[in-house]
Design an enzyme around this catalytic site. Structure first.
Site, PDB file in Angstrom:
ATOM      1  N   CYS A  41      -2.035   9.103   2.305  1.00 39.90           N
ATOM      2  CA  CYS A  41      -1.664   8.793   0.774  1.00 39.90           C
ATOM      3  C   CYS A  41      -2.702   8.925  -0.198  1.00 39.90           C
ATOM      4  CB  CYS A  41      -1.212   7.111   1.093  1.00 39.90           C
ATOM      5  SG  CYS A  41      -2.786   6.228   1.627  1.00 39.90           S
TER       6      CYS A  41
ATOM      7  N   GLU B 116       0.844  -1.170  -0.189  1.00 43.40           N
ATOM      8  CA  GLU B 116      -0.060   0.057  -0.024  1.00 43.40           C
ATOM      9  C   GLU B 116       0.929   1.153   0.006  1.00 43.40           C
ATOM     10  OE1 GLU B 116      -3.127   0.054  -0.345  1.00 43.40           O
ATOM     11  OE2 GLU B 116      -3.677  -1.729  -0.095  1.00 43.40           O
TER      12      GLU B 116
END
Length: 479
Positions: free
Chosen positions: A247, A212
């Site tokens: 993110c 991720e």
């Protein structure tokens, strides 16, 4: 303090997994309920740790970390029976009579390496998936968020089955020791540079990965929108998400030259409403996590190529590691701020002649973790969905796809591999085992030597699914 004995720890976890304990429905439920209890009884302690690490506002800590985890845990408890059940699938004429199913089974002993920006959510959300799938799991929280790391180690030690769920605190030496072990899966959240180190370590053991990562997530703003709502949602996804240290935060915006002044004026107005005239004093903005990241962001602002491009904000408070929400206009494509993920409170706005031109800018860069579009134009929405490759897309909002457990969350290309959330978390830590069941009836002699033209004709008819052809072959008829 001496470095922990990773090999001995792994031996214990392998023994626990081999005992079959973690595979049972009852054990999985007990551990998921323990996580829910942990969050309910220690909410203040968790919020305090996040405040210590990041000056994270309580509302963000609750809404974006604790509440999301409670929902994730609750969903797993509600759906676990269904997730664990074998999935019946069709068989073919060639295996008649038979039945088939796909059986999800745990992978074994798995490692979760977490990130510092959402240190509670990004630590425990993968752990929920790992436990729901029946694995033994080791969590390595980020040392950059030490208060949350300490709370995680303490609370999981108190509430979880420590023979199967462990927390290892520390920095590079501890992570290196963990990566030297053979895992059945590694789940890493962080940046591309460390992801390559994790991938190299995993490759030695052929260990599968979920990565991720991040990237430069764009937000396109068309002119035919409710500008106030669009501005508020951009602010919420940028500065309202850990002050840009997320993110999926919008990394840069694109709009038309004609519309840019309206967008900028509205962003300025709404930012002042949210954070006041002196945002450095606002308690509703997280601080930059540490001096290294503060200096990195300062370097982006000090780049000669963006001199004079700051049109809002730019104030810094190095003593308290705070940077005000900052907007820049028409920064050069080769400036530092456009070459790396910003991961902070700086928002460059690029302008184009036509909103469709924004697609070329996005496609010229690595595939991002997320991409956002604000528009009421149906054709533009369809083109965006068809042409822009990203981990996830959101139309007329930012970051909200994370809250939908029926959507997979993960990257593509440089923004990561694999996905989780909801059942996707269970699947990420499961092996889909193919099972075909047959009786001793229907044993077709055509499978076996000696091979004859009649057998070949029969097998061809079976493969082609032709009942008439099968009948012809059995009767020995030829063309």
């Amino acid at each position: 303090m001496a470095l922990f004995d990773a090999a001995a720890m792994m031996k214990g976890l392998r023994a626990t997994y081999a005992s079959g304990k973690t595979r049972s429905y009852e054990w999985r439920v007990s551990q998921l309920k323990a996580l829910l209890k942990l969050m309910s009884f220690h909410e203040k302690e968790i919020v305090d740790a996040l405040r210590s690490d990041l000056s994270k506002p309580e509302l963000e800590s609750f809404l974006q970390e604790i509440a999301l985890l409670k929902e994730s845990c609750g969903l797993a408890l509600k759906e676990l029976h269904r997730w664990m059940a074998p999935e019946k699938v069709k068989t073919m004429m060639t295996t008649f009579p038979s039945s088939a199913e796909i059986v999800p089974e745990p992978l074994g002993v798995v490692l979760v390496i977490s990130a510092w920006n959402y240190p509670f959510l990004l630590s425990l959300d993968p752990v929920i998936g790992a436990i729901a799938a029946g694995n033994a799991v080791v969590l390595k929280p980020s040392e950059i968020s030490p208060a949350t790391s300490s709370v995680l180690a303490k609370l999981l030690g108190q509430y979880m089955d420590c023979s199967a769920v462990k927390v290892i605190e520390g920095a590079v030496p501890e992570t290196t020791a963990l990566l030297q072990q053979k895992w059945d899966k590694i789940f890493y959240t962080g940046n591309g540079k460390v992801a390559r180190i994790v991938s190299a370590a995993a490759a030695k053991h052929l260990t599968p990965l979920v990565l991720e990562l991040g990237g430069k997530s764009p937000v396109i703003v068309d002119s035919n929108v409710d500008l106030k709502v669009a501005a508020r949602r951009i602010i919420a996804g940028k500065w309202g998400c850990n002050n840009g240290q997320a993110c999926v935060s919008p990394d840069y915006a694109i709009t038309t030259k004609e519309f840019a002044p309206d967008l900028i004026d509205t962003l300025r107005s709404e930012l002042e409403k949210f954070y006041g005239k002196d945002p450095l004093k606002s308690n509703d903005l997280s601080r930059i996590v540490n001096s290294n990241h503060f200096n990195r962001l300062s370097k982006l602002l000090d780049d000669d190529k963006i001199s004079g491009k700051i049109i809002h904000g730019g104030q810094k408070d190095i003593a308290n590691l705070k940077i005000a929400p900052t907007i820049l206009l028409d920064v050069p494509e080769d400036s530092l701020i456009m070459e790396e993920e910003i991961f902070g409170p700086l928002l460059p706005i690029l302008t184009v002649n036509n909103v469709e031109d924004s697609f070329n800018i996005i496609k010229s860069k690595d595939k991002p973790l997320a991409a956002y579009l604000f528009t009421n134009n149906k054709k533009l929405k369809e083109n965006f969905i068809r042409n822009i490759s990203a981990g996830g897309l959101v139309i007329n909002d930012t970051t909200m796809h994370l809250a939908v457990p029926t959507l997979p969350f993960g990257g593509v290309g440089e923004s990561g591999m694999g996905a989780y959330h909801g059942k996707f978390s269970f699947d990420a830590f499961s092996h889909k085992k193919a099972v075909l069941l047959r009786s001793f009836a229907g044993d077709l002699s055509s499978r076996y030597p000696p091979y004859t033209p009649k057998k070949l004709n029969l097998l061809k008819a079976l493969v082609n699914g032709s009942l008439f052809g099968i009948l012809r072959a059995l009767l020995g008829w030829h063309d």
